[in-house]
Scaffold this active site. Structure first.
Site, PDB file in Angstrom:
ATOM      1  CE  LYS A 270      -3.890  -1.629   2.604  1.00  0.00           C
ATOM      2  NZ  LYS A 270      -4.962  -1.692   1.380  1.00  0.00           N
TER       3      LYS A 270
ATOM      4  NE  ARG B  63     -10.966  -9.532  -2.423  1.00  0.00           N
ATOM      5  CZ  ARG B  63     -11.134  -8.420  -3.233  1.00  0.00           C
ATOM      6  NH1 ARG B  63     -11.538  -8.654  -4.434  1.00  0.00           N
ATOM      7  NH2 ARG B  63     -11.168  -7.110  -2.694  1.00  0.00           N
TER       8      ARG B  63
HETATM    9  N1  BES Z   1      -8.200  -3.902   4.265  1.00  0.00           N
HETATM   10  C1  BES Z   1      -8.333  -3.386   2.940  1.00  0.00           C
HETATM   11  C2  BES Z   1      -9.693  -2.663   2.631  1.00  0.00           C
HETATM   12  C3  BES Z   1      -9.589  -1.230   3.228  1.00  0.00           C
HETATM   13  C4  BES Z   1      -9.322  -0.036   2.580  1.00  0.00           C
HETATM   14  C5  BES Z   1      -9.959  -0.843   4.551  1.00  0.00           C
HETATM   15  C6  BES Z   1      -9.314   1.008   3.057  1.00  0.00           C
HETATM   16  C7  BES Z   1     -10.320   0.180   5.098  1.00  0.00           C
HETATM   17  C8  BES Z   1      -9.654   1.262   4.625  1.00  0.00           C
HETATM   18  C9  BES Z   1      -8.374  -4.551   1.886  1.00  0.00           C
HETATM   19  O1  BES Z   1      -7.524  -5.711   2.351  1.00  0.00           O
HETATM   20  C10 BES Z   1      -7.900  -4.080   0.610  1.00  0.00           C
HETATM   21  O2  BES Z   1      -6.703  -3.594   0.786  1.00  0.00           O
HETATM   22  N2  BES Z   1      -8.792  -3.969  -0.526  1.00  0.00           N
HETATM   23  C11 BES Z   1      -8.212  -3.573  -1.545  1.00  0.00           C
HETATM   24  C12 BES Z   1      -8.647  -4.139  -2.698  1.00  0.00           C
HETATM   25  C13 BES Z   1      -8.271  -4.129  -4.150  1.00  0.00           C
HETATM   26  C14 BES Z   1      -6.719  -4.606  -4.279  1.00  0.00           C
HETATM   27  C15 BES Z   1      -8.864  -5.254  -5.070  1.00  0.00           C
HETATM   28  C16 BES Z   1      -8.802  -2.151  -1.908  1.00  0.00           C
HETATM   29  O3  BES Z   1      -9.945  -1.977  -1.321  1.00  0.00           O
HETATM   30  O4  BES Z   1      -8.064  -1.306  -2.524  1.00  0.00           O
HETATM   31 MN    MN Z   2      -5.410  -5.395   1.748  1.00  0.00          MN
END
Ligand code: BES
Ligand code: MN
Ligand code: ZN
Length: 498
Positions: free
Chosen positions: A276, A350
């Site tokens: 990230k 997921r």
């Molecule tokens: N834990 C995150 C989702 C999230 C993002 C929670 C911001 C709280 C605040 C999840 O694991 C994630 O990173 N999801 C990605 C999925 C994508 C790579 C398809 C996302 O939402 O960017």
């Molecule tokens: Mn994630």
């Protein structure tokens, strides 16, 4: 804070602060009218001049100077009667308690005039609102840095109907129980990931089981391997923290089928190899909010001795980059036998849920509810006001909606149409773990849907609601504890017919 219920008139109670609630746009109720009279018409004047509107969440602090027994008077607006919900009552109690603490009071006495809710319901809402409104996370503040906010030691809920004292007190006790668990969830989520590892969460689950009628089992890596939980193990492979698969069972329902609750517990989500960006990465300590919520909920179920069988399943791990981490392009084999091609290691929630949902199916559950901080897309779709909901059971989605209205933890449904399933087709595996930018909440749910077999299923995406970006009346900035009260209400109403 100690909460008691008393049959007394507001103006006669000796307290640091008396709290009076007022409905917007109506003539003062009998209690308010008497207090107003004692104060020489001060309350009426404030309303007339528009200085106090009685809108929901509006509040004013007055000094009666001996005209009533209380040292201070906090007047709180409930808004218009047509819009009066239980959550408005919770909100008012939260506001009043916060204003009381701001003024440094030790005790408050509250008369919820204008509310026509059953005393049990009102008592619960008042206890929840005040307790959660006063919540602070001080674990990492040294004494002199803790804002100097003094705690309110006691609250008295007042009624002039002696026959209501018992029901009010019962509601207050329920509210205290539920709020204490929601505060526990907030504590867990607010804690830094270094101190809220999978091992620590497993310890918390064991602690709950010791105190309540719960059975807990924690599966270690070797058991996960034997069960074929390749998705959970894949996500865990980059971390030095050992993953845990936590199983908590409550049996209060004899031979009834189980209700399965599944909560995502990524104790820190760095994104893994698909790292990230640094901005706000600190917030990814909240990625275990779903796991914390299901532990809070099952603890409530046990404390309230509901006549149900419930299992809470919490797959817990970090998502970290390292030489041993899983990588884009990898294919993971899940416990169900289905394979997932990894396009982005940041879509890890997921994956761990895929194995946990497959495990849930072993219970042949009456319903599976999963809850997860799953997608940033949920925030884009719904902002911070609602939890995303997707699912296969109209009946249970409706029940969840109702629980959302009652608790103020509202949910909003998104569709799970077949057409969306195409977006997660993989060239080499049974599916891929991302579906591109479009419909992110839904494509994540599509993946989950492949692991719930035929069982009725409701999925809750709390990525947008687990963390409050700003102070709210009974939710100070930080972890909201969302899901704990929602699931508890869902389970309390589970067998209610409408
Ligand atoms: N834990 C995150 C989702 C999230 C993002 C929670 C911001 C709280 C605040 C999840 O694991 C994630 O990173 N999801 C990605 C999925 C994508 C790579 C398809 C996302 O939402 O960017
Ligand atoms: Mn994630
Ligand atoms: Zn995540």
């Amino acid at each position: 804070m100690k909460i008691t219920v008393k049959n007394a008139k507001l103006e006669t109670v000796r307290t640091d602060a008396a709290v009076l609630t007022i409905i917007e746009g109506e003539k003062l109720g009998p209690v308010a009218a008497r207090v107003d009279k004692a104060l020489g018409g001060m309350v009426g004047k404030l309303i007339k001049r528009g200085e106090f509107t009685a809108k929901a969440g509006s509040v004013c602090l007055l000094y009666p100077e001996g005209k009533i027994a209380a040292e201070r008077l906090i007047v709180v607006g409930l808004g218009k009667r047509a819009d009066l919900t239980v959550d408005r009552l919770r909100l008012a109690a939260g506001k009043a308690a916060a204003v009381g603490r701001g003024a440094g009071v030790k005790n408050i006495a509250l008369a919820a005039e204008g509310s026509s809710f059953a005393p049990e319901v009102a008592g619960q809402a008042l206890a929840e609102g005040s307790t959660l409104g006063l919540y602070q996370f001080l674990r990492y503040k040294s004494k002199d840095e803790s804002n100097g906010k003094k705690e309110i030691a006691s609250m008295t809920v007042l009624t002039e109907k002696s026959f209501q004292v018992g029901a009010l007190a019962k509601g207050v006790r329920t509210g205290e129980t539920i709020a204490a668990r929601a505060a526990m969830v907030r504590d867990m989520v607010n804690s830094p990931s270094a101190d809220m590892t999978p091992t620590v969460i497993a310890g918390i689950a064991k602690g709950l089981a010791r105190k309540l009628r719960l059975k807990v089992q924690v599966l270690e890596r070797d058991r996960m391997r034997k069960l074929g939980m390749g998705a959970l193990l894949g996500v865990a492979s980059g971390s030095v923290q050992p993953p845990k698969f936590i199983i908590v069972e409550y049996r209060g329902g004899g031979k009834k089928p189980f209700i399965a609750l599944v909560g995502k517990a990524i104790t820190f989500d760095s994104g893994g190899i698909s790292l990230k960006p640094p901005d706000n990465m600190d917030k990814m300590k909240d990625d275990m909010s779903g796991g914390a919520a299901v532990l809070g909920a099952i603890a409530n179920v046990a404390a309230l001795r509901l006549p149900l069988n419930v299992v809470a399943l919490v797959p817990a791990t970090e998502n970290m980059p390292s030489g041993s981490a899983f990588k884009p392009g990898d294919v993971l084999r899940t416990m169900s036998g289905k394979t997932i091609e990894i396009l982005n290691t940041d879509a890890e929630g997921r994956l761990i849920l895929a194995d946990a949902l497959a495990y849930a199916c072993r219970y042949k559950p009456a319903v599976i509810v999963d809850i997860a901080t799953l997608t940033g897309a949920c925030r884009v779709a719904l902002g911070q006001e609602a939890t995303g909901m997707v699912g296969t059971s109209e009946k249970f989605k409706q029940k969840m909606r109702e629980a959302g209205e009652k608790t103020g933890e509202r949910v909003w449904e998104l569709p799970l149409w077949d057409a969306y399933q195409d977006l997660i087709k993989s060239d080499i595996a049974d599916m891929k773990n991302t579906g591109g930018r479009d419909g992110g909440v839904i494509t994540a749910a599509c993946l989950l849907s492949k692991f719930v077999e035929k069982y009725p299923w409701v999925h809750l995406d709390i990525a947008c609601t687990a963390w409050a970006e700003k102070d709210r009346p009974y939710t100070p900035k930080g972890a909201s504890g969302i899901g704990c009260r929602l699931l508890t209400q869902f389970l309390r109403d589970y067998e209610k017919k409408h």
